[in-house]
Design a protein around this motif. Structure first.
Motif, short mmCIF file in Angstrom:
data_model
loop_
_atom_site.label_atom_id
_atom_site.label_comp_id
_atom_site.label_asym_id
_atom_site.label_seq_id
_atom_site.Cartn_x
_atom_site.Cartn_y
_atom_site.Cartn_z
N MET A 146 -7.53 6.46 0.75
CA MET A 146 -7.06 5.30 1.25
C MET A 146 -6.20 5.43 2.59
O MET A 146 -6.38 4.39 3.45
N LYS A 147 -5.41 6.16 2.50
CA LYS A 147 -4.44 6.44 3.51
C LYS A 147 -5.09 7.10 4.82
O LYS A 147 -4.80 6.75 5.96
N ALA A 179 -8.37 3.43 10.71
CA ALA A 179 -8.63 1.92 10.89
C ALA A 179 -7.56 1.70 12.22
O ALA A 179 -7.81 0.81 13.13
N ILE A 180 -6.27 2.23 11.96
CA ILE A 180 -5.19 1.55 12.96
C ILE A 180 -5.45 2.28 14.24
O ILE A 180 -5.47 1.81 15.42
N SER A 190 -7.04 4.13 6.29
CA SER A 190 -6.20 3.36 6.97
C SER A 190 -5.55 3.82 8.27
O SER A 190 -5.63 3.05 9.30
N MET A 231 0.94 -1.27 -0.11
CA MET A 231 -0.09 0.10 -0.02
C MET A 231 0.85 1.16 0.05
O MET A 231 0.54 2.25 -0.60
N SER A 232 2.10 1.15 0.39
CA SER A 232 2.82 2.27 0.67
C SER A 232 3.37 2.94 -0.85
O SER A 232 3.19 3.84 -1.07
N LEU A 265 -14.88 2.34 2.53
CA LEU A 265 -13.77 1.70 1.58
C LEU A 265 -14.63 1.45 0.18
O LEU A 265 -13.95 1.55 -0.87
#
Length: 55
Positions: free
Chosen positions: A16-17, A23-24, A20, A1-2, A49
């Motif tokens: 998306m970042k 979510a983290i 993410s 993903m990076s 998403l």
């Protein structure tokens, strides 16, 4: 993903970042959250998403 974040994608990657990272953050607090709250977050994450993937 990076790689996606670094590849210069102006629409997908930032969204998306952000998803993410949210979510983290929730994952780090999951031990203190009620099961119903986790289900609500999960539902929101899935919805977000799908919106990101449909862009």
């Amino acid at each position: 993903m990076s790689h996606t974040f670094d590849a210069g994608d102006d629409l997908f990657a930032p969204r998306m970042k952000r998803l993410s990272l949210r979510a983290i953050a929730v994952n780090r607090r999951r031990q203190t959250l009620a099961a119903s709250t986790l289900q609500q977050y999960g539902s929101r994450f899935r919805g977000s998403l799908w919106k990101i993937l449909n862009v």
